[in-house]
Write an enzyme that holds these catalytic residues in place. Structure first.
Site, PDB file in Angstrom:
ATOM      1  N   LYS A  51       0.806  -1.231   0.000  1.00 60.11           N
ATOM      2  CA  LYS A  51       0.000   0.000   0.000  1.00 60.11           C
ATOM      3  C   LYS A  51       0.840   1.283   0.000  1.00 60.11           C
ATOM      4  O   LYS A  51       0.403   2.309  -0.494  1.00 60.11           O
ATOM      5  CB  LYS A  51      -0.951   0.008   1.198  1.00 60.11           C
ATOM      6  N   ASP A  87     -10.234   3.089   2.384  1.00 62.17           N
ATOM      7  CA  ASP A  87     -10.404   2.375   3.669  1.00 62.17           C
ATOM      8  C   ASP A  87     -11.131   3.233   4.709  1.00 62.17           C
ATOM      9  O   ASP A  87     -11.984   2.733   5.449  1.00 62.17           O
ATOM     10  CB  ASP A  87      -9.041   1.939   4.241  1.00 62.17           C
ATOM     11  N   ARG A 140       5.814   3.150  15.881  1.00 63.30           N
ATOM     12  CA  ARG A 140       4.836   3.265  14.785  1.00 63.30           C
ATOM     13  C   ARG A 140       3.606   4.052  15.258  1.00 63.30           C
ATOM     14  O   ARG A 140       3.060   4.867  14.514  1.00 63.30           O
ATOM     15  CB  ARG A 140       4.410   1.848  14.375  1.00 63.30           C
ATOM     16  N   LEU A 208     -11.663  -4.752  12.638  1.00 63.27           N
ATOM     17  CA  LEU A 208     -11.401  -4.684  11.195  1.00 63.27           C
ATOM     18  C   LEU A 208     -11.217  -6.072  10.597  1.00 63.27           C
ATOM     19  O   LEU A 208     -11.387  -6.266   9.401  1.00 63.27           O
ATOM     20  CB  LEU A 208     -10.151  -3.829  10.916  1.00 63.27           C
TER      21      LEU A 208
HETATM   22  P1  NAP Z   1      -0.268  -4.045   8.884  1.00 62.59           P
HETATM   23  O1  NAP Z   1       0.062  -2.726   8.284  1.00 62.59           O
HETATM   24  O2  NAP Z   1       0.616  -5.225   8.643  1.00 62.59           O
HETATM   25  O3  NAP Z   1      -0.424  -3.816  10.479  1.00 62.59           O
HETATM   26  C1  NAP Z   1      -0.644  -4.908  11.347  1.00 62.59           C
HETATM   27  C2  NAP Z   1      -0.933  -4.388  12.752  1.00 62.59           C
HETATM   28  O4  NAP Z   1      -1.177  -5.523  13.624  1.00 62.59           O
HETATM   29  C3  NAP Z   1       0.233  -3.604  13.359  1.00 62.59           C
HETATM   30  O5  NAP Z   1      -0.273  -2.639  14.255  1.00 62.59           O
HETATM   31  C4  NAP Z   1       0.971  -4.726  14.127  1.00 62.59           C
HETATM   32  O6  NAP Z   1       1.786  -4.245  15.169  1.00 62.59           O
HETATM   33  C5  NAP Z   1      -0.212  -5.501  14.694  1.00 62.59           C
HETATM   34  N1  NAP Z   1       0.144  -6.878  15.060  1.00 62.59           N
HETATM   35  C6  NAP Z   1       0.454  -7.890  14.214  1.00 62.59           C
HETATM   36  N2  NAP Z   1       0.713  -9.018  14.915  1.00 62.59           N
HETATM   37  C7  NAP Z   1       0.577  -8.697  16.230  1.00 62.59           C
HETATM   38  C8  NAP Z   1       0.730  -9.407  17.445  1.00 62.59           C
HETATM   39  N3  NAP Z   1       1.077 -10.699  17.453  1.00 62.59           N
HETATM   40  N4  NAP Z   1       0.501  -8.766  18.622  1.00 62.59           N
HETATM   41  C9  NAP Z   1       0.145  -7.453  18.621  1.00 62.59           C
HETATM   42  N5  NAP Z   1      -0.001  -6.709  17.504  1.00 62.59           N
HETATM   43  C10 NAP Z   1       0.201  -7.330  16.311  1.00 62.59           C
HETATM   44  O7  NAP Z   1      -1.721  -4.538   8.420  1.00 62.59           O
HETATM   45  P2  NAP Z   1      -3.020  -3.641   8.157  1.00 62.59           P
HETATM   46  O8  NAP Z   1      -3.186  -3.406   6.713  1.00 62.59           O
HETATM   47  O9  NAP Z   1      -2.986  -2.476   9.073  1.00 62.59           O
HETATM   48  O10 NAP Z   1      -4.183  -4.654   8.594  1.00 62.59           O
HETATM   49  C11 NAP Z   1      -4.474  -4.931   9.946  1.00 62.59           C
HETATM   50  C12 NAP Z   1      -5.734  -5.807  10.034  1.00 62.59           C
HETATM   51  O11 NAP Z   1      -6.850  -5.082   9.504  1.00 62.59           O
HETATM   52  C13 NAP Z   1      -5.630  -7.095   9.213  1.00 62.59           C
HETATM   53  O12 NAP Z   1      -6.255  -8.126   9.956  1.00 62.59           O
HETATM   54  C14 NAP Z   1      -6.424  -6.799   7.953  1.00 62.59           C
HETATM   55  O13 NAP Z   1      -7.029  -7.950   7.406  1.00 62.59           O
HETATM   56  C15 NAP Z   1      -7.499  -5.869   8.519  1.00 62.59           C
HETATM   57  N6  NAP Z   1      -8.036  -4.955   7.473  1.00 62.59           N
HETATM   58  C16 NAP Z   1      -9.379  -4.975   7.255  1.00 62.59           C
HETATM   59  C17 NAP Z   1      -9.933  -4.121   6.321  1.00 62.59           C
HETATM   60  C18 NAP Z   1     -11.404  -4.153   6.100  1.00 62.59           C
HETATM   61  O14 NAP Z   1     -11.877  -3.584   5.097  1.00 62.59           O
HETATM   62  N7  NAP Z   1     -12.176  -4.764   6.989  1.00 62.59           N
HETATM   63  C19 NAP Z   1      -9.124  -3.224   5.593  1.00 62.59           C
HETATM   64  C20 NAP Z   1      -7.754  -3.205   5.850  1.00 62.59           C
HETATM   65  C21 NAP Z   1      -7.222  -4.093   6.796  1.00 62.59           C
HETATM   66  P3  NAP Z   1       3.334  -3.837  14.857  1.00 62.59           P
HETATM   67  O15 NAP Z   1       3.301  -2.453  14.260  1.00 62.59           O
HETATM   68  O16 NAP Z   1       3.954  -3.890  16.188  1.00 62.59           O
HETATM   69  O17 NAP Z   1       3.872  -4.873  13.899  1.00 62.59           O
END
Ligand code: NAP
Length: 267
Positions: A51, A87, A140, A208
């Site tokens: 992204k 989003d 972050r 989400l």
């Molecule tokens: P991303 O940029 O990879 O961010 C992931 C987030 O989750 C970061 O804050 C990360 O923390 C945290 N995280 C991952 N593993 C973790 C753990 N074991 N313990 C605590 N925190 C953890 O991904 P993203 O695009 O933001 O997406 C995040 C979620 O939202 C995903 O599940 C995705 O499917 C969902 N999403 C949904 C929609 C929708 O339309 N419903 C749209 C976009 C995303 P760190 O920064 O510390 O790594």
């Protein structure tokens, strides 16, 4: 899930187009984006981890994509590629469907990744009272907080620590899980960022994560008697906005939701 819901919309409106999923490694991104300039391509969706990386490969960005710092939708306008981010719109539609008015709300955002950026900025422009951002990697969260610093009066960063979160959550009206905790087929599939005893009954718990439909966080929120909103509504509405950008047509949100629900039931 996007191929399922977008194809359902295209077929429903009789638009002769295919929505395909392309797994793209980082080193293949530039080549794939270049291919989007072809006259028979309407555009593309972009997801993790591309992204942000995709932004310099485009000809222009709309204001919102620039402000969020991420692109989830590319539109091919006669060979020129324009980046958008839908989003935040999708997230706000979820709030509306839950009957939640964000103005004056105290929000707790769990996570500070790409999705959290769109959510925090959308809330920042919705006249919320305060936003607390908790993330495993605190730097972050601090960066995100700096980016919205001038818009929201009360802001703070928190570590992803159970005791700290429990204390903060009790005074919140809106808790949004923007982490991947609870996502099906991931190592954190059974994890929730908060347990029922720390979720106020009066709040809206918004996850989400859309697969599974009932995430561990939403189950805990229901146990606490709180209102809940799952991620599928946001996914559908960010897709509705993208569809309009690609085709100029209003997408059939109900058809997309039905396709998403039946696909998720089979996973
Ligand atoms: P991303 O940029 O990879 O961010 C992931 C987030 O989750 C970061 O804050 C990360 O923390 C945290 N995280 C991952 N593993 C973790 C753990 N074991 N313990 C605590 N925190 C953890 O991904 P993203 O695009 O933001 O997406 C995040 C979620 O939202 C995903 O599940 C995705 O499917 C969902 N999403 C949904 C929609 C929708 O339309 N419903 C749209 C976009 C995303 P760190 O920064 O510390 O790594």
């Amino acid at each position: 899930m996007s191929p399922v819901i977008q194809q359902a919309a295209l077929d429903h409106l009789g638009i002769d187009a295919r929505y395909e999923a392309w797994p793209v490694p980082p080193e293949g991104l530039a080549g794939k984006v270049e291919g989007l300039r072809a006259p028979d391509v309407l555009g593309a969706s972009v997801t993790v981890p591309h992204k942000e990386a995709v932004m310099p490969l485009l000809d222009s960005l709309d204001d919102w994509a620039r402000e969020v710092g991420a692109v989830n939708t590319i539109v091919n306008r006669d060979g020129k590629l324009v980046g958008h981010n839908t989003d935040g719109y999708g997230f706000m539609q979820g709030l509306r469907e839950a009957g939640f008015d964000p103005s004056g709300a105290r929000a707790l955002i769990l996570g500070a990744g790409g999705a959290a950026r769109g959510v925090v900025l959308a809330l920042a422009y919705s006249d919320v009272n305060s936003i607390a951002i908790a993330n495993r990697t605190i730097k972050r969260a601090e960066r995100l907080l700096r980016d919205v610093g001038l818009i929201v009066p009360h802001l703070k960063c928190l570590p992803m620590d159970a005791t700290v979160l429990a204390a903060e959550a009790l005074s919140c009206d809106l808790i949004v899980n923007c982490t991947s905790l609870g996502m099906k087929h991931s190592p954190q599939e059974n994890e929730t960022p908060l347990r029922a005893e720390h979720i106020p009954q009066s709040c809206l718990a918004y996850d989400l994560v859309y697969n599974p439909l009932q995430t561990p966080f939403l189950r805990e929120a229901k146990k606490a008697g709180a209102r809940t909103m799952g991620g599928l509504t946001m996914l559908v509405h960010q897709g509705v906005a993208a569809f309009k950008l690609w085709t100029g047509r209003d997408a059939p949100a109900d058809v997309m939701m039905k396709a998403g629900l039946s696909a998720l039931a089979g996973t």
